[in-house]
Design an enzyme around this catalytic site. Sequence first.
Site, PDB file in Angstrom:
ATOM      1  N   ASP A 180       0.818  -1.214   0.000  1.00 20.18           N
ATOM      2  CA  ASP A 180       0.000   0.000   0.000  1.00 20.18           C
ATOM      3  C   ASP A 180       0.852   1.265   0.000  1.00 20.18           C
ATOM      4  O   ASP A 180       1.966   1.268   0.535  1.00 20.18           O
ATOM      5  CB  ASP A 180      -0.879   0.048   1.254  1.00 20.18           C
ATOM      6  CG  ASP A 180      -2.028  -0.944   1.213  1.00 20.18           C
ATOM      7  OD1 ASP A 180      -2.114  -1.729   0.246  1.00 20.18           O
ATOM      8  OD2 ASP A 180      -2.840  -0.938   2.162  1.00 20.18           O
ATOM      9  N   HIS A 236       3.695  -2.252   3.242  1.00 18.55           N
ATOM     10  CA  HIS A 236       3.621  -0.872   2.756  1.00 18.55           C
ATOM     11  C   HIS A 236       4.954  -0.482   2.125  1.00 18.55           C
ATOM     12  O   HIS A 236       6.007  -0.635   2.765  1.00 18.55           O
ATOM     13  CB  HIS A 236       3.303   0.092   3.905  1.00 18.55           C
ATOM     14  CG  HIS A 236       1.948  -0.121   4.503  1.00 18.55           C
ATOM     15  ND1 HIS A 236       1.689  -1.149   5.381  1.00 18.55           N
ATOM     16  CD2 HIS A 236       0.779   0.553   4.336  1.00 18.55           C
ATOM     17  CE1 HIS A 236       0.411  -1.106   5.740  1.00 18.55           C
ATOM     18  NE2 HIS A 236      -0.163  -0.089   5.118  1.00 18.55           N
ATOM     19  N   HIS A 275      -5.050   9.446  -0.679  1.00 16.12           N
ATOM     20  CA  HIS A 275      -5.061   8.626   0.540  1.00 16.12           C
ATOM     21  C   HIS A 275      -6.158   9.109   1.493  1.00 16.12           C
ATOM     22  O   HIS A 275      -5.930   9.360   2.676  1.00 16.12           O
ATOM     23  CB  HIS A 275      -3.687   8.635   1.235  1.00 16.12           C
ATOM     24  CG  HIS A 275      -3.466   7.463   2.148  1.00 16.12           C
ATOM     25  ND1 HIS A 275      -3.638   7.554   3.511  1.00 16.12           N
ATOM     26  CD2 HIS A 275      -3.109   6.188   1.886  1.00 16.12           C
ATOM     27  CE1 HIS A 275      -3.378   6.377   4.062  1.00 16.12           C
ATOM     28  NE2 HIS A 275      -3.061   5.524   3.094  1.00 16.12           N
ATOM     29  N   HIS A 329      -5.874   3.095  -4.509  1.00 15.04           N
ATOM     30  CA  HIS A 329      -5.844   3.419  -3.079  1.00 15.04           C
ATOM     31  C   HIS A 329      -6.232   4.886  -2.864  1.00 15.04           C
ATOM     32  O   HIS A 329      -5.764   5.523  -1.928  1.00 15.04           O
ATOM     33  CB  HIS A 329      -4.437   3.134  -2.539  1.00 15.04           C
ATOM     34  CG  HIS A 329      -4.357   2.863  -1.070  1.00 15.04           C
ATOM     35  ND1 HIS A 329      -5.215   2.017  -0.403  1.00 15.04           N
ATOM     36  CD2 HIS A 329      -3.477   3.320  -0.124  1.00 15.04           C
ATOM     37  CE1 HIS A 329      -4.880   1.963   0.870  1.00 15.04           C
ATOM     38  NE2 HIS A 329      -3.849   2.743   1.073  1.00 15.04           N
TER      39      HIS A 329
END
Length: 204
Positions: A33, A173, A88, A84
């Site tokens: 991510d 991540h 964010h 995503h």
Amino acid sequence: MIIEQPAKFLRWLYPHALWRMNPAERSVYLTFDDGPIPEVTPWVLDVLDHYGVKATFFMVGDNIRKHPDEFGMVRERGHRLGNHTYNHLGGLLHGIGSYVRNVEKANVYLHTDLFRPPHGWMKHDQYLVLRHRGFRVVMWDLVTRDYSTRLNGRDVLLNVRRYARPGSIITFHDSLKSHDKLLYALPRAIEWLRSQGYAFRVFD
């Protein structure tokens, strides 16, 4: 454990989201991510190349805008792309219209049907609209917590070893706050998973 491996009641909040894949198959799905960024994403890609592993990258649209070369590297090396949001966005702090527009803005770059909400939360109406527009919402069966300042690389690796199971969607991540832990944990996690007989898959 409620963080590393979400409880069933949390999974019921988004009943058609992907939390875990087929438990009858000894396979796992690595996901990353928040990238792409030049400080971390190329290193992650090199590690994955070294082990011959494909993963799914849930990317932030504004990071793609700022770092097109790194985005191109992810795409050219054959990894799966996921949305995503563009900035964010936390869904709980935004209305349905602004949230969905932000997702669609990111998808101008990504052209993907996979979506993961930042922080793992969004309003139910946002969830329903995105599903109606053809997105498959991907959550996780195991979040490594590589972003946590309270953990080190060994802790992150231990989370993988403790909670991985057949069909796990595993979240790392490719971000600055995770980088020091990834350096230790990512290659060792791949090696351990492979030693346990797991295959690495991406979403169809």
